[in-house]
Motif scaffolding. Structure first.
Motif, PDB file in Angstrom:
ATOM      1  N   MET A 164       0.714  -1.230   0.025  1.00 46.49           N
ATOM      2  CA  MET A 164       0.053   0.194   0.018  1.00 46.49           C
ATOM      3  C   MET A 164       0.788   1.227  -0.119  1.00 46.49           C
ATOM      4  O   MET A 164       1.570   1.374   0.971  1.00 46.49           O
ATOM      5  CB  MET A 164      -0.793  -0.072   1.186  1.00 46.49           C
ATOM      6  CG  MET A 164      -1.826   1.236   1.265  1.00 46.49           C
ATOM      7  SD  MET A 164      -3.216   1.206   2.525  1.00 46.49           S
ATOM      8  CE  MET A 164      -2.226   2.036   3.991  1.00 46.49           C
ATOM      9  N   ASN A 165       0.700   2.139  -1.010  1.00 49.26           N
ATOM     10  CA  ASN A 165       1.473   3.329  -0.971  1.00 49.26           C
ATOM     11  C   ASN A 165       0.708   4.412  -0.261  1.00 49.26           C
ATOM     12  O   ASN A 165      -0.536   4.310  -0.468  1.00 49.26           O
ATOM     13  CB  ASN A 165       1.630   3.686  -2.602  1.00 49.26           C
ATOM     14  CG  ASN A 165       2.551   2.998  -3.406  1.00 49.26           C
ATOM     15  OD1 ASN A 165       3.424   2.217  -2.755  1.00 49.26           O
ATOM     16  ND2 ASN A 165       2.498   2.732  -4.683  1.00 49.26           N
ATOM     17  N   LEU A 166       1.201   5.140   0.399  1.00 51.74           N
ATOM     18  CA  LEU A 166       0.759   6.584   1.033  1.00 51.74           C
ATOM     19  C   LEU A 166       1.157   7.818   0.023  1.00 51.74           C
ATOM     20  O   LEU A 166       2.002   7.954  -0.099  1.00 51.74           O
ATOM     21  CB  LEU A 166       1.149   6.621   2.318  1.00 51.74           C
ATOM     22  CG  LEU A 166       1.115   5.501   3.443  1.00 51.74           C
ATOM     23  CD1 LEU A 166       1.554   5.792   4.720  1.00 51.74           C
ATOM     24  CD2 LEU A 166      -0.557   5.276   3.603  1.00 51.74           C
ATOM     25  N   LYS A 167       0.053   8.397   0.135  1.00 49.21           N
ATOM     26  CA  LYS A 167       0.118   9.800  -0.721  1.00 49.21           C
ATOM     27  C   LYS A 167      -0.145  10.812   0.346  1.00 49.21           C
ATOM     28  O   LYS A 167      -0.866  10.725   1.229  1.00 49.21           O
ATOM     29  CB  LYS A 167      -1.019  10.080  -1.682  1.00 49.21           C
ATOM     30  CG  LYS A 167      -1.244  11.143  -2.588  1.00 49.21           C
ATOM     31  CD  LYS A 167      -2.085  11.335  -3.549  1.00 49.21           C
ATOM     32  CE  LYS A 167      -2.056  12.749  -4.187  1.00 49.21           C
ATOM     33  NZ  LYS A 167      -2.457  12.908  -5.335  1.00 49.21           N
ATOM     34  N   PHE A 205      -0.915  24.899   8.928  1.00 51.11           N
ATOM     35  CA  PHE A 205      -0.380  23.863   7.956  1.00 51.11           C
ATOM     36  C   PHE A 205      -0.354  22.350   8.406  1.00 51.11           C
ATOM     37  O   PHE A 205       0.243  22.477   9.612  1.00 51.11           O
ATOM     38  CB  PHE A 205       0.868  24.470   7.446  1.00 51.11           C
ATOM     39  CG  PHE A 205       1.094  25.877   6.851  1.00 51.11           C
ATOM     40  CD1 PHE A 205       0.468  26.221   5.584  1.00 51.11           C
ATOM     41  CD2 PHE A 205       1.757  26.972   7.253  1.00 51.11           C
ATOM     42  CE1 PHE A 205       0.452  27.275   5.040  1.00 51.11           C
ATOM     43  CE2 PHE A 205       1.803  28.127   6.693  1.00 51.11           C
ATOM     44  CZ  PHE A 205       0.896  28.080   5.543  1.00 51.11           C
ATOM     45  N   ILE A 206      -0.849  21.790   7.669  1.00 52.29           N
ATOM     46  CA  ILE A 206      -0.624  20.063   8.132  1.00 52.29           C
ATOM     47  C   ILE A 206      -0.517  19.251   6.914  1.00 52.29           C
ATOM     48  O   ILE A 206      -0.536  19.604   5.867  1.00 52.29           O
ATOM     49  CB  ILE A 206      -1.981  19.792   8.682  1.00 52.29           C
ATOM     50  CG1 ILE A 206      -3.369  19.795   7.630  1.00 52.29           C
ATOM     51  CG2 ILE A 206      -2.514  20.378   9.954  1.00 52.29           C
ATOM     52  CD1 ILE A 206      -4.455  19.068   8.156  1.00 52.29           C
ATOM     53  N   ARG A 207       0.132  18.257   7.273  1.00 49.45           N
ATOM     54  CA  ARG A 207       0.369  16.989   6.251  1.00 49.45           C
ATOM     55  C   ARG A 207      -0.495  15.937   6.616  1.00 49.45           C
ATOM     56  O   ARG A 207      -0.432  15.467   7.628  1.00 49.45           O
ATOM     57  CB  ARG A 207       1.831  16.733   6.196  1.00 49.45           C
ATOM     58  CG  ARG A 207       1.844  15.599   5.136  1.00 49.45           C
ATOM     59  CD  ARG A 207       3.490  15.297   4.971  1.00 49.45           C
ATOM     60  NE  ARG A 207       3.947  14.796   6.265  1.00 49.45           N
ATOM     61  CZ  ARG A 207       5.250  15.322   7.177  1.00 49.45           C
ATOM     62  NH1 ARG A 207       5.888  16.105   6.526  1.00 49.45           N
ATOM     63  NH2 ARG A 207       5.561  14.993   8.277  1.00 49.45           N
ATOM     64  N   ILE A 208      -1.111  15.205   5.702  1.00 51.32           N
ATOM     65  CA  ILE A 208      -2.021  14.016   5.984  1.00 51.32           C
ATOM     66  C   ILE A 208      -1.336  13.141   5.056  1.00 51.32           C
ATOM     67  O   ILE A 208      -1.036  13.228   3.712  1.00 51.32           O
ATOM     68  CB  ILE A 208      -3.391  14.284   5.887  1.00 51.32           C
ATOM     69  CG1 ILE A 208      -3.799  14.902   4.428  1.00 51.32           C
ATOM     70  CG2 ILE A 208      -3.967  15.311   6.761  1.00 51.32           C
ATOM     71  CD1 ILE A 208      -5.263  14.811   4.519  1.00 51.32           C
ATOM     72  N   GLU A 209      -1.697  11.780   5.249  1.00 53.05           N
ATOM     73  CA  GLU A 209      -1.178  10.676   4.462  1.00 53.05           C
ATOM     74  C   GLU A 209      -2.366   9.853   4.254  1.00 53.05           C
ATOM     75  O   GLU A 209      -3.090   9.514   5.226  1.00 53.05           O
ATOM     76  CB  GLU A 209      -0.058   9.778   5.090  1.00 53.05           C
ATOM     77  CG  GLU A 209       1.195  10.610   5.243  1.00 53.05           C
ATOM     78  CD  GLU A 209       2.224   9.724   6.088  1.00 53.05           C
ATOM     79  OE1 GLU A 209       1.937   8.663   6.501  1.00 53.05           O
ATOM     80  OE2 GLU A 209       3.342  10.193   6.060  1.00 53.05           O
ATOM     81  N   MET A 210      -2.539   9.558   2.879  1.00 50.11           N
ATOM     82  CA  MET A 210      -3.753   8.710   2.589  1.00 50.11           C
ATOM     83  C   MET A 210      -3.264   7.745   1.744  1.00 50.11           C
ATOM     84  O   MET A 210      -2.420   7.571   0.952  1.00 50.11           O
ATOM     85  CB  MET A 210      -4.941   9.623   1.612  1.00 50.11           C
ATOM     86  CG  MET A 210      -5.243  11.117   2.285  1.00 50.11           C
ATOM     87  SD  MET A 210      -6.311  11.899   1.251  1.00 50.11           S
ATOM     88  CE  MET A 210      -7.547  10.763   0.577  1.00 50.11           C
ATOM     89  N   GLY A 211      -4.006   6.528   2.116  1.00 48.04           N
ATOM     90  CA  GLY A 211      -3.900   5.215   1.247  1.00 48.04           C
ATOM     91  C   GLY A 211      -4.616   5.232  -0.069  1.00 48.04           C
ATOM     92  O   GLY A 211      -5.440   5.938  -0.195  1.00 48.04           O
ATOM     93  N   ASP A 212      -3.802   4.589  -1.027  1.00 49.46           N
ATOM     94  CA  ASP A 212      -4.474   4.523  -2.265  1.00 49.46           C
ATOM     95  C   ASP A 212      -5.428   3.514  -2.640  1.00 49.46           C
ATOM     96  O   ASP A 212      -5.786   3.115  -3.690  1.00 49.46           O
ATOM     97  CB  ASP A 212      -3.069   4.557  -3.505  1.00 49.46           C
ATOM     98  CG  ASP A 212      -2.404   3.170  -3.191  1.00 49.46           C
ATOM     99  OD1 ASP A 212      -2.665   2.309  -2.279  1.00 49.46           O
ATOM    100  OD2 ASP A 212      -1.519   3.231  -4.221  1.00 49.46           O
ATOM    101  N   ASP A 213      -5.788   2.715  -1.575  1.00 55.69           N
ATOM    102  CA  ASP A 213      -6.562   1.619  -1.654  1.00 55.69           C
ATOM    103  C   ASP A 213      -8.193   1.976  -1.636  1.00 55.69           C
ATOM    104  O   ASP A 213      -8.736   2.790  -1.790  1.00 55.69           O
ATOM    105  CB  ASP A 213      -6.588   0.473  -0.600  1.00 55.69           C
ATOM    106  CG  ASP A 213      -6.483   1.201   0.882  1.00 55.69           C
ATOM    107  OD1 ASP A 213      -6.573   2.463   0.955  1.00 55.69           O
ATOM    108  OD2 ASP A 213      -6.902   0.373   1.564  1.00 55.69           O
TER     109      ASP A 213
END
Length: 64
Positions: A1-4, A56-64
């Motif tokens: 699973m890649n995180l964007k 300012f924030i950074r979020i990581e989303m899965g590509d599934d």
């Protein structure tokens, strides 16, 4: 699973509503007018953003 990773400017209230969503910190920096180093520092140190009116924030989303 890649995180964007997404970089966001959000409101400083408890809702943190999105003001701008970017694919890169550079794009967020260009939109906000703040230096890239400030944006990255604000994200890593979790600055509240009260003084500048946005957080300012950074979020990581899965590509599934």
């Amino acid at each position: 699973m890649n995180l964007k990773k997404l970089y966001m400017a959000v409101t400083t209230d408890k809702y943190e509503l999105p003001l701008y969503v970017a694919d890169t910190a550079r794009e967020l920096s260009n939109w906000s007018g703040y230096d890239i180093n400030y944006v990255l520092s604000a994200i890593s140190h979790q600055y509240s953003g009260k003084k500048i009116g946005m957080k300012f924030i950074r979020i990581e989303m899965g590509d599934d």
